[in-house]
Design an enzyme around this catalytic site. Structure first.
Site, PDB file in Angstrom:
ATOM      1  N   SER A 269     -38.331  18.522 -16.071  1.00 26.08           N
ATOM      2  CA  SER A 269     -38.296  17.071 -15.862  1.00 26.08           C
ATOM      3  C   SER A 269     -37.595  16.666 -14.574  1.00 26.08           C
ATOM      4  O   SER A 269     -37.977  15.684 -13.937  1.00 26.08           O
ATOM      5  CB  SER A 269     -37.644  16.377 -17.062  1.00 26.08           C
ATOM      6  OG  SER A 269     -36.367  16.912 -17.314  1.00 26.08           O
ATOM      7  N   HIS A 325     -32.334  14.023 -14.152  1.00 29.39           N
ATOM      8  CA  HIS A 325     -33.442  13.145 -13.800  1.00 29.39           C
ATOM      9  C   HIS A 325     -33.130  12.345 -12.536  1.00 29.39           C
ATOM     10  O   HIS A 325     -33.954  12.277 -11.616  1.00 29.39           O
ATOM     11  CB  HIS A 325     -33.728  12.186 -14.953  1.00 29.39           C
ATOM     12  CG  HIS A 325     -34.275  12.869 -16.171  1.00 29.39           C
ATOM     13  ND1 HIS A 325     -34.508  12.198 -17.360  1.00 29.39           N
ATOM     14  CD2 HIS A 325     -34.621  14.162 -16.395  1.00 29.39           C
ATOM     15  CE1 HIS A 325     -34.990  13.052 -18.248  1.00 29.39           C
ATOM     16  NE2 HIS A 325     -35.054  14.244 -17.688  1.00 29.39           N
TER      17      HIS A 325
END
Length: 343
Positions: A269, A325
């Site tokens: 991610s 992230h």
């Protein structure tokens, strides 16, 4: 390319013009022998209730009679009913009762004329068959182009590699077990900082905690990674992806994993957020330079929505490494800027 719009363009080329109607799509052509009228009935969309053919025929017959009075000419009418694919048998039984109805099967590119229905309408049949065949061929070609555009070599290779790593580890042990994942390259603060296992900054990008984690990441990567790769090229895409991935691992290491209780981190991610950051940079660059060639790939509103939605999900869900992230997003934005600044 919308089928209804293209069909109406086709009728216009044949000399038909639209007739005003509040609820129907009707085209007419004034000829020496009278008025030719064509009604287009769009396909029924999911959730819509199909109007019985008898009711439709009653309505169009009233319009046909009104047109006869208005133009003081005989009206010859044809109804074109559009279907996504071959109509169901019970629908065919209804339609076959009326001679002035033809059906268009979009999926297979066919004009369907049933028994007892008229065989032609002012020499329209051949032209209409050619039109629907050409439209179907165009759709097939566009589907192939779309598939080719999605399956970019580097991005597709990354997706396959992630899946293969997951399959292998699934056979070796429990991919939901943090201890097992740590033994096979996931991010662990002590292992990296005290034992010097810096390779984990890289290997952790290819590990996923369960099939749901993998599926979610790979679907997003497959859909947006291809866009960035097409714009910047294979080499630069790899640099952005892995650079953002490592940057996200470092963010995770010093912000999330350094705090007690110590946790294990893994997943693609961070690198995927790097891809989002790269797209955001390119789109903003286009906006500033008043260009639009990359806006066709994904609009500014679209990429902002994707980023905000993904970040919101992370901050509202437990167990998500938000530091990774954000680190990946920022790194992808900066790296893309550095690599494409002269373009």
């Amino acid at each position: 390319m919308d089928f209804i719009n293209e069909l109406q363009k086709f009728l216009k080329q044949l000399g038909f013009r639209p007739m005003e109607s509040q609820s129907k799509i009707i085209w007419i052509k004034d000829t020496d022998n009278g008025i030719q009228m064509i009604e287009i009935v769009p396909e029924t969309l999911p959730g819509q209730t199909r109007c019985p053919v008898a009711d439709r025929e009653s309505e169009i017959t009233q319009i046909e009679n009104a047109a006869m009075i208005r133009f003081q000419k005989r009206v010859d009418r044809l109804t074109l009913m559009i279907f996504k694919e071959l109509p169901e048998e019970k629908v065919v039984e209804e339609i076959a009762l009326y001679p002035d109805i033809w059906c268009l099967d979009k999926k297979n590119g066919r004009l369907l004329i049933y028994e007892n229905q008229r065989t032609d309408f002012g020499n329209l049949r051949d032209a209409l068959e050619k039109f629907i065949t050409a439209y179907r061929n165009y759709e097939v070609m566009e589907d192939k182009k779309e598939l080719h555009s999605i399956l970019q070599p580097v991005n597709t290779g990354l997706v396959i590699l992630n899946v293969l790593v997951f399959v292998v580890l699934s056979f070796l042990g429990d991919v939901l077990d943090p201890t097992f994942m740590a033994q096979h390259g996931a991010m662990v603060f002590e292992n990296v900082m005290k034992q010097g296992e810096y390779y984990r900054l890289f290997t952790s990008m290819f590990l996923h905690f369960g099939a749901d984690h993998l599926l979610q990441n790979m679907l997003i990567l497959l859909l947006i990674g291809c866009r960035l790769e097409r714009i910047v090229g294979k080499g630069k895409y790899l640099l952005i992806y892995f650079g953002a991935g490592v940057a996200s691992s470092l963010s995770s290491l010093f912000i999330t994993l350094a705090r007690e209780p110590y946790t294990v981190s893994a997943g693609a991610s961070g690198a995927i957020f790097g891809v989002m950051g790269g797209l955001l940079f390119l789109i903003l660059k286009d906006v500033i330079q008043k260009k639009r060639h990359r806006m066709k790939e994904i609009g500014l509103t679209g990429i902002v929505f994707i980023i905000v939605s993904a970040l919101s999900y992370g901050f509202s869900t437990t167990g998500v490494d938000n530091a990774a992230h954000l680190g990946g997003l920022i790194a992808g934005f900066v790296l893309t800027g550095i690599l494409t600044i002269r373009e």
